[in-house]
Design a protein around this motif. Structure first.
Motif, PDB file in Angstrom:
ATOM      1  N   ILE A   1      -4.927  11.145 -43.922  1.00 42.02           N
ATOM      2  CA  ILE A   1      -5.004  11.800 -45.227  1.00 42.02           C
ATOM      3  C   ILE A   1      -3.657  12.413 -45.575  1.00 42.02           C
ATOM      4  O   ILE A   1      -3.092  13.194 -44.808  1.00 42.02           O
ATOM      5  N   LYS A   2      -3.130  12.025 -46.722  1.00 41.27           N
ATOM      6  CA  LYS A   2      -1.860  12.556 -47.217  1.00 41.27           C
ATOM      7  C   LYS A   2      -2.147  13.420 -48.445  1.00 41.27           C
ATOM      8  O   LYS A   2      -2.596  12.903 -49.480  1.00 41.27           O
ATOM      9  N   THR A   3      -1.919  14.735 -48.323  1.00 38.47           N
ATOM     10  CA  THR A   3      -2.208  15.648 -49.428  1.00 38.47           C
ATOM     11  C   THR A   3      -0.965  15.878 -50.289  1.00 38.47           C
ATOM     12  O   THR A   3       0.143  15.479 -49.932  1.00 38.47           O
ATOM     13  N   GLY A   4      -1.185  16.525 -51.435  1.00 39.74           N
ATOM     14  CA  GLY A   4      -0.077  16.783 -52.360  1.00 39.74           C
ATOM     15  C   GLY A   4       0.428  15.531 -53.047  1.00 39.74           C
ATOM     16  O   GLY A   4       1.590  15.460 -53.457  1.00 39.74           O
ATOM     17  N   LYS A   5      -0.445  14.532 -53.207  1.00 39.73           N
ATOM     18  CA  LYS A   5      -0.049  13.240 -53.793  1.00 39.73           C
ATOM     19  C   LYS A   5      -0.824  13.002 -55.093  1.00 39.73           C
ATOM     20  O   LYS A   5      -1.957  12.526 -55.083  1.00 39.73           O
ATOM     21  N   GLN A   6      -0.207  13.361 -56.200  1.00 39.53           N
ATOM     22  CA  GLN A   6      -0.798  13.203 -57.535  1.00 39.53           C
ATOM     23  C   GLN A   6      -0.502  11.799 -58.045  1.00 39.53           C
ATOM     24  O   GLN A   6       0.652  11.433 -58.230  1.00 39.53           O
ATOM     25  N   LEU A   7      -1.552  10.999 -58.270  1.00 45.74           N
ATOM     26  CA  LEU A   7      -1.363   9.635 -58.760  1.00 45.74           C
ATOM     27  C   LEU A   7      -0.707   9.644 -60.135  1.00 45.74           C
ATOM     28  O   LEU A   7      -1.108  10.410 -61.013  1.00 45.74           O
ATOM     29  N   ALA A   8       0.323   8.798 -60.297  1.00 48.61           N
ATOM     30  CA  ALA A   8       1.043   8.739 -61.575  1.00 48.61           C
ATOM     31  C   ALA A   8       0.996   7.360 -62.212  1.00 48.61           C
ATOM     32  O   ALA A   8       0.977   7.243 -63.446  1.00 48.61           O
ATOM     33  N   GLU A   9       0.952   6.301 -61.387  1.00 49.04           N
ATOM     34  CA  GLU A   9       1.015   4.947 -61.954  1.00 49.04           C
ATOM     35  C   GLU A   9       0.396   3.954 -60.985  1.00 49.04           C
ATOM     36  O   GLU A   9       0.479   4.121 -59.765  1.00 49.04           O
ATOM     37  N   VAL A  10      -0.246   2.938 -61.543  1.00 48.39           N
ATOM     38  CA  VAL A  10      -0.769   1.820 -60.752  1.00 48.39           C
ATOM     39  C   VAL A  10      -0.164   0.541 -61.322  1.00 48.39           C
ATOM     40  O   VAL A  10      -0.469   0.155 -62.453  1.00 48.39           O
TER      41      VAL A  10
ATOM     42  N   SER B   1       2.115   4.716 -57.462  1.00 45.88           N
ATOM     43  CA  SER B   1       3.225   5.669 -57.441  1.00 45.88           C
ATOM     44  C   SER B   1       2.675   7.068 -57.681  1.00 45.88           C
ATOM     45  O   SER B   1       1.710   7.247 -58.432  1.00 45.88           O
ATOM     46  N   PHE B   2       3.327   8.048 -57.052  1.00 44.94           N
ATOM     47  CA  PHE B   2       2.874   9.431 -57.148  1.00 44.94           C
ATOM     48  C   PHE B   2       3.889  10.296 -57.884  1.00 44.94           C
ATOM     49  O   PHE B   2       5.056   9.917 -58.037  1.00 44.94           O
ATOM     50  N   ALA B   3       3.430  11.457 -58.319  1.00 42.70           N
ATOM     51  CA  ALA B   3       4.265  12.337 -59.138  1.00 42.70           C
ATOM     52  C   ALA B   3       5.499  12.823 -58.387  1.00 42.70           C
ATOM     53  O   ALA B   3       6.498  13.198 -59.011  1.00 42.70           O
ATOM     54  N   ASP B   4       5.463  12.816 -57.060  1.00 46.62           N
ATOM     55  CA  ASP B   4       6.615  13.294 -56.284  1.00 46.62           C
ATOM     56  C   ASP B   4       7.655  12.198 -56.039  1.00 46.62           C
ATOM     57  O   ASP B   4       8.621  12.401 -55.298  1.00 46.62           O
ATOM     58  N   GLY B   5       7.427  11.021 -56.650  1.00 47.90           N
ATOM     59  CA  GLY B   5       8.402   9.933 -56.527  1.00 47.90           C
ATOM     60  C   GLY B   5       8.118   8.952 -55.414  1.00 47.90           C
ATOM     61  O   GLY B   5       8.778   7.902 -55.321  1.00 47.90           O
ATOM     62  N   THR B   6       7.143   9.258 -54.559  1.00 45.17           N
ATOM     63  CA  THR B   6       6.788   8.329 -53.489  1.00 45.17           C
ATOM     64  C   THR B   6       5.771   7.308 -53.994  1.00 45.17           C
ATOM     65  O   THR B   6       5.270   7.407 -55.119  1.00 45.17           O
TER      66      THR B   6
ATOM     67  N   SER C   1     -10.237   3.930 -56.208  1.00 46.62           N
ATOM     68  CA  SER C   1      -9.805   5.080 -56.992  1.00 46.62           C
ATOM     69  C   SER C   1     -10.998   5.946 -57.363  1.00 46.62           C
ATOM     70  O   SER C   1     -11.973   5.459 -57.934  1.00 46.62           O
ATOM     71  N   THR C   2     -10.901   7.230 -57.043  1.00 47.69           N
ATOM     72  CA  THR C   2     -11.916   8.181 -57.495  1.00 47.69           C
ATOM     73  C   THR C   2     -11.339   9.091 -58.582  1.00 47.69           C
ATOM     74  O   THR C   2     -11.962  10.077 -58.963  1.00 47.69           O
ATOM     75  N   ALA C   3     -10.142   8.753 -59.068  1.00 53.26           N
ATOM     76  CA  ALA C   3      -9.557   9.495 -60.184  1.00 53.26           C
ATOM     77  C   ALA C   3     -10.412   9.298 -61.430  1.00 53.26           C
ATOM     78  O   ALA C   3     -11.095   8.267 -61.572  1.00 53.26           O
TER      79      ALA C   3
ATOM     80  N   HIS D   1      -4.946   4.946 -68.317  1.00 55.28           N
ATOM     81  CA  HIS D   1      -3.624   5.230 -68.885  1.00 55.28           C
ATOM     82  C   HIS D   1      -2.509   5.167 -67.840  1.00 55.28           C
ATOM     83  O   HIS D   1      -1.333   5.279 -68.189  1.00 55.28           O
ATOM     84  N   MET D   2      -2.875   4.990 -66.570  1.00 54.00           N
ATOM     85  CA  MET D   2      -1.859   4.862 -65.522  1.00 54.00           C
ATOM     86  C   MET D   2      -1.541   3.404 -65.196  1.00 54.00           C
ATOM     87  O   MET D   2      -0.623   3.132 -64.433  1.00 54.00           O
ATOM     88  N   ILE D   3      -2.321   2.497 -65.758  1.00 50.13           N
ATOM     89  CA  ILE D   3      -2.146   1.078 -65.457  1.00 50.13           C
ATOM     90  C   ILE D   3      -0.834   0.562 -66.042  1.00 50.13           C
ATOM     91  O   ILE D   3      -0.503   0.807 -67.201  1.00 50.13           O
ATOM     92  N   LYS D   4      -0.084  -0.155 -65.229  1.00 51.81           N
ATOM     93  CA  LYS D   4       1.138  -0.823 -65.669  1.00 51.81           C
ATOM     94  C   LYS D   4       1.011  -2.310 -65.347  1.00 51.81           C
ATOM     95  O   LYS D   4       0.614  -2.649 -64.231  1.00 51.81           O
ATOM     96  N   PRO D   5       1.334  -3.218 -66.258  1.00 55.63           N
ATOM     97  CA  PRO D   5       1.784  -2.962 -67.627  1.00 55.63           C
ATOM     98  C   PRO D   5       0.656  -2.356 -68.478  1.00 55.63           C
ATOM     99  O   PRO D   5      -0.520  -2.506 -68.154  1.00 55.63           O
ATOM    100  N   ILE D   6       1.054  -1.659 -69.538  1.00 58.82           N
ATOM    101  CA  ILE D   6       0.087  -1.008 -70.414  1.00 58.82           C
ATOM    102  C   ILE D   6      -0.951  -2.016 -70.898  1.00 58.82           C
ATOM    103  O   ILE D   6      -0.610  -3.116 -71.346  1.00 58.82           O
ATOM    104  N   ASP D   7      -2.216  -1.640 -70.788  1.00 59.08           N
ATOM    105  CA  ASP D   7      -3.313  -2.503 -71.238  1.00 59.08           C
ATOM    106  C   ASP D   7      -4.073  -1.744 -72.329  1.00 59.08           C
ATOM    107  O   ASP D   7      -4.874  -0.846 -72.036  1.00 59.08           O
ATOM    108  N   ASN D   8      -3.792  -2.090 -73.568  1.00 59.93           N
ATOM    109  CA  ASN D   8      -4.393  -1.366 -74.692  1.00 59.93           C
ATOM    110  C   ASN D   8      -5.897  -1.536 -74.761  1.00 59.93           C
ATOM    111  O   ASN D   8      -6.610  -0.658 -75.261  1.00 59.93           O
ATOM    112  N   ARG D   9      -6.395  -2.661 -74.266  1.00 63.09           N
ATOM    113  CA  ARG D   9      -7.852  -2.875 -74.267  1.00 63.09           C
ATOM    114  C   ARG D   9      -8.527  -1.833 -73.369  1.00 63.09           C
ATOM    115  O   ARG D   9      -9.572  -1.269 -73.734  1.00 63.09           O
TER     116      ARG D   9
END
Length: 455
Positions: free
Chosen positions: A226-235, A243-248, A257-259, A266-274
């Motif tokens: 378990i790695k704590t302090g890891k805020q999901l930013a992008e998939v 990718s996480f908010a701390d750059g890792t 994902s339980t987010a 809104h974290m999905i890359k490339p952006i999927d408007n659907r």
């Protein structure tokens, strides 16, 4: 052939359920990332500066699943308090009605009894519940105007902070007891109590550490994973990378994902408007938890109380010290007690916790749960904002999920849990843990996910 790398986002009940199962079956190629510094998600617990333990809302252990029962027995052993549910509804100025309300109308003033029974009789003769197009209409068609106006409308409006006509009826199942008119009438005429309905009529609670103790003990089996302090930013779907908010970041073959699903879209890359457009169909509310720790023993068999009163901002109050003596400082249950109350509020609102605490204190005194003199005995005034409290079963929810879930699964993403699945009806702790367990079984062995696919 190398095993698939599984990345789990979120150390709440679902994420830990998946991790626990992977660890149990000896599957080693996985890691769990959690944004906070602790485990348990919204089922974690906190100790305030005075030594009182508080949960993030009212949680009790009850189960539909032998696996979950065995897990609880393994992690808690005999360190549990078992309680018979005694819950009540405060209706009007001084009417106390045992839960469920509609089965115990004899406690109401006669004029309200009559209105409830006449409405229930009409509803029973019409048999229109199956044709109701929304939750409000379902209440009227199932229970009648009397019960609707006396309890169901005001209470549910408090919980959901949403017009009931904008909510679906598809989530109800065992969440709301329906009406058997003959039984209602007999209960009134024979002055008979009818209080055992529902899956949590008997429940357990951890002896130490609040509800969060369950999840701390689960996590102890695989703490190094378990790695704590890891805020999901992008998939990144193309690179199979989070990718996480701390750059890792980390690569995955399969992502659990339980987010919250609307945030994930809104974290999905490339952006999927659907996906982003579909996520607009998902609504939730937030929670303010307030607590009063008292230097006074409260003798009670009561567990929790529901409020319909508009002057009382909270929809539920829990005698939290009744759940375990260790919820008060040093376990001194002869000296201390605690009451925990919950208030839903809409996204965009910002209630003032101190003002709400004052209103709640006054409401508890009006309901005779506290005495006026108890104001001097309050030694702790606790509050905590809980973002993402109830995933609201709106009329547009299922259409949104029909777009989001298959699209994500097609990309190797299992969005599960209370806000990952976004289905309140499978959002209890037992459901949530089992969703994680069954997701792990599905990924590793192809077993069917029974909870997630239940209707």
């Amino acid at each position: 052939m190398a095993s698939k790398k599984i990345v789990i986002i979120g150390a709440g009940p679902t994420g830990l359920g998946a991790a626990y199962r992977l660890n149990e079956i000896g599957y080693d190629n996985w890691v769990l990332y959690e944004k906070s510094g602790d485990v348990g998600g919204h089922a974690t617990s906190h100790v305030d500066q005075h030594g009182f333990v508080w949960d993030e809302g009212g949680h009790v252990i009850f189960s539909h699943y032998p696996y979950f029962d065995q897990l609880i027995d393994k992690v808690l052993g005999k360190e549990v308090h078992e309680r018979i549910r005694e819950s009540w509804i405060v209706q009007g100025d001084d009417s106390w009605v045992p839960y469920p309300f509609q089965s115990n109308l004899r406690y109401l003033p006669k004029e309200i009894q009559v209105k409830c029974l006449v409405g229930a009789a009409k509803a029973a003769s019409n048999g229109a519940a199956g044709h109701a197009g929304n939750f409000r209409d379902w209440i009227l068609a199932t229970m009648g105007e009397g019960i609707a106006e006396a309890f169901m409308f005001p209470y549910n409006s408090k919980v959901w902070t949403t017009p009931l006509e904008k909510m679906s009826k598809s989530w109800i199942a065992e969440r709301v007891t329906v009406v058997d008119f003959k039984r209602l009438l007999e209960n009134v005429l024979y002055e008979r109590d009818d209080v055992a309905w529902g899956p949590n009529s008997k429940f357990k609670f951890p002896l130490h550490g609040g509800t969060g103790e369950i999840y701390r003990r689960m996590a102890a089996y695989f703490a190094d994973k378990i790695k704590t302090g890891k805020q999901l930013a992008e998939v990144d779907l193309a690179k199979h990378r989070v990718s996480f908010a701390d750059g890792t970041g980390d690569n995955y073959d399969v992502l659990i994902s339980t987010a919250p699903l609307d945030l994930l879209a809104h974290m999905i890359k490339p952006i999927d408007n659907r996906l982003r457009d579909a996520a607009l169909g998902l609504e939730h509310n937030n929670l303010l938890v307030v607590g009063l720790g008292l230097k006074k023993k409260i003798e009670t068999g009561r567990c929790w109380i529901y409020f319909t009163d508009s002057e009382m901002p909270c929809y539920r109050a829990t005698y939290f010290s009744h759940y375990s003596p260790n919820n008060v400082p040093n376990g001194e249950i002869e000296k201390y007690s605690s009451l925990m109350c919950e208030m839903s509020f809409r996204v965009g609102e910002a209630p003032d916790p101190e003002k709400v605490l004052d209103q709640v204190t006054a409401g508890l005194i009006r309901a005779k749960m506290l005495e006026e003199s108890d104001r001097e005995r309050v030694v702790s005034r606790y509050h905590r904002i809980v973002g993402y409290s109830y995933p609201i079963p709106t009329l547009g929810r299922d259409a949104a999920l029909d777009v989001l879930q298959p699209a994500l699964l097609g990309k190797g993403i299992y969005s599960r849990g209370r806000f990952g699945a976004w289905r309140y009806e499978i959002g209890n702790m037992d459901n949530s843990v089992m969703m994680g367990v069954e997701t792990a079984n599905n990924i590793v062995a192809g077993d069917e996910e029974m909870v997630f696919h239940s209707s």
